[in-house]
Enzyme design. Structure first.
Site, short mmCIF file in Angstrom:
data_model
loop_
_atom_site.label_atom_id
_atom_site.label_comp_id
_atom_site.label_asym_id
_atom_site.label_seq_id
_atom_site.Cartn_x
_atom_site.Cartn_y
_atom_site.Cartn_z
N CYS A 27 -66.27 48.42 4.52
CA CYS A 27 -64.99 48.54 5.24
C CYS A 27 -63.85 48.84 4.29
O CYS A 27 -62.77 49.23 4.71
CB CYS A 27 -64.70 47.25 5.99
N GLU A 75 -63.83 56.86 12.09
CA GLU A 75 -64.38 56.17 10.92
C GLU A 75 -65.81 56.67 10.75
O GLU A 75 -66.65 56.46 11.63
CB GLU A 75 -64.38 54.66 11.16
N SER A 97 -66.72 46.73 14.11
CA SER A 97 -66.00 47.96 14.42
C SER A 97 -64.79 47.67 15.32
O SER A 97 -64.75 46.66 16.01
CB SER A 97 -66.94 48.94 15.11
P1 NAD Z 1 -70.39 46.48 15.24
O1 NAD Z 1 -69.03 46.32 15.80
O2 NAD Z 1 -71.31 47.44 15.86
O3 NAD Z 1 -71.16 45.06 15.26
C1 NAD Z 1 -70.57 43.88 14.76
C2 NAD Z 1 -71.16 42.70 15.52
O4 NAD Z 1 -70.84 42.82 16.91
C3 NAD Z 1 -72.67 42.58 15.41
O5 NAD Z 1 -73.01 41.22 15.24
C4 NAD Z 1 -73.16 43.15 16.75
O6 NAD Z 1 -74.35 42.55 17.17
C5 NAD Z 1 -72.02 42.81 17.69
N1 NAD Z 1 -71.88 43.80 18.76
C6 NAD Z 1 -72.13 45.13 18.69
N2 NAD Z 1 -71.89 45.73 19.87
C7 NAD Z 1 -71.46 44.77 20.71
C8 NAD Z 1 -71.05 44.76 22.08
N3 NAD Z 1 -71.02 45.87 22.81
N4 NAD Z 1 -70.67 43.59 22.63
C9 NAD Z 1 -70.69 42.47 21.90
N5 NAD Z 1 -71.08 42.40 20.60
C10 NAD Z 1 -71.45 43.54 20.01
O7 NAD Z 1 -70.21 46.78 13.67
P2 NAD Z 1 -71.33 47.15 12.62
O8 NAD Z 1 -71.80 48.54 12.91
O9 NAD Z 1 -72.33 46.07 12.51
O10 NAD Z 1 -70.48 47.13 11.28
C11 NAD Z 1 -69.75 48.22 10.80
C12 NAD Z 1 -68.30 48.14 11.23
O11 NAD Z 1 -67.72 46.93 10.75
C13 NAD Z 1 -67.44 49.25 10.64
O12 NAD Z 1 -66.56 49.69 11.63
C14 NAD Z 1 -66.69 48.57 9.51
O13 NAD Z 1 -65.47 49.15 9.15
C15 NAD Z 1 -66.49 47.22 10.10
N6 NAD Z 1 -66.24 46.22 9.07
C16 NAD Z 1 -64.97 45.76 8.94
C17 NAD Z 1 -64.68 44.84 7.97
C18 NAD Z 1 -63.29 44.33 7.81
O14 NAD Z 1 -63.13 43.39 7.06
N7 NAD Z 1 -62.30 44.86 8.49
C19 NAD Z 1 -65.69 44.38 7.11
C20 NAD Z 1 -66.98 44.87 7.29
C21 NAD Z 1 -67.24 45.79 8.27
#
Ligand code: NAD
Length: 514
Positions: free
Chosen positions: A298, A399, A243
C-alpha cells in the site's frame, strides 16, 4: 511451462502448514463446519497448496462468545502480567521469524528477505505495546474545586476485531492485535483468505506466550464472516485494512451498527522528483519502491511525477536498472521479486499495460515479455514502465497494485503538487530534491497522510501512527502507535470528593467549580 516445486516446510514452520487451514477459537484449532472453504495457492507454482475453512455466522458467533467470555478476566489481569505476556510474544515472534516468513513466501509469494522485513516491521508494534504501562497512564488534576480531584483513566473496549488484506499477512495483524490485546481487549482476527496460515501460526505463539484462551481468536472466510463481524452486537470496534471500496463499506456498515471503526483503504503513491534531485538516488529509490513485493504494497510508489527537465535522464536511469531485477520464486536464493497473489490479479495488472498504451502512454518496458510470464505456471509478471501517463488515463485513475511504474511529466512544482493533491488517494508520497525549502513546502502543501523527504516508502515507525488521507482512510484515528492506543481504549473521567464532615449541604444549582 516451467513448474517450480513448492519450498520445503521446516518442521516447526509446519505448525499451521497443514493442508486445511482451520479457525482458532478459544485457544485451539477448530475445524470448519460450514462446508465452505477456499483455495490457498502457492503463487510461485500456481498450485492449490491447501484449503482454508470459511466461517459461517455460527462459527463467527462462537469466536465472539469465546472472546466475550475471556474479556472480564483479561481486562482485570494486572498491567504487569499483561506486559510480561507481551514480552514473551515479542521474543517468540523474533525466535520464529523464519517460520512466519516461510508462511508468507509460500502463500503470498514475496521473497524471503522481504518477508523477513515484514515480520521485523510487525514486531516493532509488539515492542511498542510492551510499553503499555506507560501508554495507559491517565491524567490527574488535584483540587479542581475545594476538596475535589478529577482524573482520567483509559479502559479497554471489550471484544474488538481486525480484518486484514493479503499483502501483509503478518505485519498488518500485528499492527492491530499488539495494541488491542495489551490494552486489555480480546481480539477476533479475520485474515485474508488468500494467505491465512501465518495468522494461525501466530495464534499458537500467543498460546505459548501464556495468553489466556479466548483472548486471541482467528476466523477465516469471506463476506459472510466479515458481515457477521460488522453486525455482531458484542463487537465494540473494527479495524480494517484493504481496498478502498471495501474500506468504505466496512466504515459505513460498522458505524451503522454502533461500532468504532478505522478502515484503511487503497493507495496511489506519488514520488515527485524536482529538477535538482540526485538522479541516481531518485532512480534507485523509485525502482526499489515500485517493484519491491511486486508492487503489492500500500506504500509502493506507483507514480513518479518528473518535474521539468529531470524527466528524460530520470526515466532513462530507471529503465536502465530494470533488466537487473531478478524475478523468481520467493524461496529461491537471489530472487528479488516474486509472483503476484493470484492469476486473476496478475491478469488485471497486465490489462492496465494494454489500456495505458491504448490511451496514449508509452510502454517503455512490458512485463509480459518476461520469460516467467510466458512459461511459468506461477503468477509471474515482469516489471513494467509506462511513460507519458496523464491523469485521465484508466491506468492512472485506478490502483494497479502490481509491478508497474507510471511516469507523469509535470512542467513545474505547482503542477506536480496539483496532480498529487487532485488524486483520489492520499496514503503516502515522497519528494526527491536537494532543496530543503522546497521539501518543507511540499510537506506543508500536500494532502497526503505520510510524507517522505528523499525517502520513498515513509512507513512510520511503531511509536508514530500509520494512516492516509482522502480515500485511503475512513475514520478519525490512524493505525498503531499512540492513535492505536486511543482507538482501542475509551476515556473515563472521574470526579472525586471524600467526606469532610460539616462541609456538605443541599444545593440544587448546577455544580460549579468556583
Ligand atoms: P480487499 O479489500 O480485497 O480485502 C481485504 C479484506 O476484506 C480481506 O480480509 C477480505 O476477505 C475482505 N473482503 C474482501 N471483499 C469483501 C467484501 N465484498 N465484503 C466484505 N469483506 C470483504 O483487499 P486485498 O486485495 O486483500 O488487499 C489489497 C488492498 O489493500 C489494496 O487496495 C491495498 O492498497 C490495500 N492496503 C492498504 C493498506 C493501508 O494501510 N492503507 C495496507 C495494506 C493494503
Amino acid at each position: 511451462m516451467t513448474h517450480v516445486a513448492e519450498p520445503p516446510v521446516t518442521s516447526s514452520g509446519d505448525r499451521a502448514g497443514q493442508e486445511q487451514v482451520n479457525h482458532w477459537i478459544n485457544g485451539a484449532r477448530v475445524a470448519g463446519t460450514s462446508g465452505r472453504q477456499g483455495p490457498v495457492f502457492n503463487p510461485a507454482t500456481g498450485d492449490v497448496a491447501r484449503h482454508v475453512d470459511f466461517a459461517s455466522v455460527e462459527e463467527v458467533d462462537a469466536a465472539v462468545a469465546a472472546a466475550k467470555a475471556a474479556s472480564p478476566g483479561w481486562r482485570a489481569t494486572s498491567i504487569s502480567k499483561r506486559t510480561e505476556i507481551m514480552f514473551r510474544i515479542r521474543n517468540l515472534v523474533e525466535q520464529h521469524r523464519e517460520e512466519i516468513a516461510a508462511h508468507l513466501t509460500r502463500e503470498h509469494g514475496k521473497v524471503r528477505s522481504d518477508a523477513l522485513g515484514e515480520v521485523a516491521r510487525g514486531l516493532e508494534n509488539i515492542e511498542f505495546a510492551t510499553g503499555i504501562p506507560h501508554l495507559l497512564k491517565g491524567g490527574f488534576s488535584e483540587q479542581v474545586s475545594t476538596g475535589i480531584d478529577v482524573y482520567q483513566i483509559r479502559q479497554p473496549l471489550g471484544v474488538v476485531a481486525g480484518i486484514t488484506p493479503f499483502n501483509f499477512p503478518a505485519m498488518v495483524p500485528m499492527w492491530m492485535f499488539a495494541n488491542a490485546i495489551a490494552c486489555g481487549n480480546t481480539f477476533i482476527l479475520k485474515p485474508s483468505e488468500k494467505d491465512p496460515s501465518a495468522s494461525v501460526y501466530m495464534a499458537e505463539l500467543w498460546k505459548e506466550a501464556g495468553l489466556p484462551d479466548g483472548v486471541f481468536n482467528v476466523v477465516h472466510g469471506d463476506k459472510v464472516a466479515v458481515d457477521r463481524i460488522l453486525e455482531h452486537p458484542d463487537i465494540a470496534a473494527v479495524s480494517f485494512v484493504g481496498s478502498t471500496p471495501i474500506a468504505r463499506y466496512i466504515s459505513e456498515t460498522g458505524t451503522k451498527h454502533g461500532k468504532r471503526v478505522q478502515a484503511l483503504g487503497g493507495a496511489k503513491n506519488h514520488m515527485v522528483v524536482l529538477p535538482d534531485a540526485d538522479i541516481d538516488m531518485a532512480a534507485d529509490a523509485a525502482v526499489s519502491a515500485a517493484y519491491g513485493s511486486a508492487g503489492e504494497r500500500c506504500m509502493a510508489i506507483s507514480v513518479v511525477v518528473a518535474v521539468g527537465d529531470v524527466a528524460d535522464p530520470l526515466v532513462d536511469a530507471i529503465e536502465k536498472r530494470l533488466p537487473k531485477i531478478k524475478i523468481g520464486p520467493g524461496h529461491e536464493e537471489g530472487s528479488e521479486m516474486g509472483p503476484l497473489i493470484t492469476k486473476e490479479h496478475r491478469d488485471k495488472v497486465a490489462s492496465y499495460l494494454e489500456s495505458g498504451k491504448h490511451q496514449g502512454a508509452t510502454l517503455r518496458v512490458d512485463g509480459r515479455e518476461h520469460v516467467l510470464y510466458n512459461e511459468s505456471t506461477g503468477f509471474f509478471l515482469g516489471v513494467s514502465l509506462l511513460d507519458n501517463v496523464t491523469p485521465e488515463m484508466e491506468c492512472y485513475r485506478n490502483e494497479i497494485f502490481g509491478p508497474v511504474l507510471e511516469i507523469v511529466r509535470a512542467p513545474d512544482y505547482p503542477e506536480a503538487l496539483k496532480i498529487v493533491n487532485e488524486n483520489e488517494y492520499g496514503n503516502g508520497t515522497a519528494i526527491f530534491t536537494r532543496d530543503g525549502g522546497a521539501a518543507r513546502q511540499y510537506q506543508f502543501d500536500v494532502n497526503v497522510g505520510m510524507v517522505g523527504l528523499n525517502v520513498p516508502i515513509p512507513v512510520p515507525v511503531a511509536y508514530y501512527s500509520f494512516g492516509g488521507w482522502k480515500a485511503s482512510l475512513f475514520g478519525d484515528l490512524h493505525m498503531y502507535g499512540p492513535e492505536g492506543i486511543q482507538f482501542y481504549t475509551r476515556a473515563k473521567v472521574v470526579t472525586a470528593r471524600w467526606p469532610d464532615p460539616g462541609t456538605s449541604s443541599v444545593d440544587l444549582g448546577f455544580p460549579r467549580t468556583r
